[in-house]
Design a protein around this motif. Structure first.
Motif: not given
Length: 156
Positions: A8-10, A139-140, A143-144, A146-147
């Motif tokens: 995961v990237r952000s 993964d989910a 992503r959470h 990172h948000r």
């Protein structure tokens, strides 16, 4: 046993030094995980962070709590590499995972910092398809995380 890797990237609108200070500290880690989970640092590790734990040594059991309350798993925490301000690599086991590796790399970019997580997991239970299902959940969840991290540093 099946092994899966999730990445995961952000990009976060803050300098890498500020992001690093947040992502290695237990308060920052728990902020990213909430409201779904929290993680309690092991006994004897109070006051330590990811970049100050003894490298290569098992620090102890970092309990994971569902909704911050119900203990359901633990991370037998071991950080094996740290490049302060840039990267850490955790290689641990869990009650549920034979293998849990989490590498986080911070890279300065125009306007902020790129955060890249790579998680490699291998469940303990030999259930067909379990690794694939857990990889989707991880993964989910990341992503959470990172948000939450992006929101924390978002201009107000």
């Amino acid at each position: 046993m099946a092994t899966r890797t999730v990445e995961v990237r952000s990009e976060v609108r803050a300098p890498a030094t500020a992001v690093w200070a947040r992502v290695v500290h237990p308060d920052g880690i728990n902020h990213e995980m909430r409201p779904w989970l929290t993680m309690r640092m092991p006994r004897g590790a109070a006051g330590l962070s990811v970049d100050t734990v003894p490298l290569g040594q098992f620090v102890g059991r970092a309990w994971l709590r569902l909704f911050g309350v119900v203990p359901f798993d633990f991370d037998h925490l071991r950080v094996v590499e740290v490049e302060s301000g840039v990267r850490f690599l955790e290689r641990s086991t869990m009650m549920s995972m034979r293998r849990w590796e989490h590498e986080r790399v911070l890279t300065p970019v125009a306007g902020g910092t790129r955060v890249h997580d790579r998680i490699t997991l291998q469940p303990r239970l030999p259930v067909p398809g379990l690794a694939a299902v857990l990889a989707r959940v991880v993964d989910a969840f990341f992503r959470h995380r990172h948000r939450r991290l992006r929101r924390y540093f978002a201009p107000r």
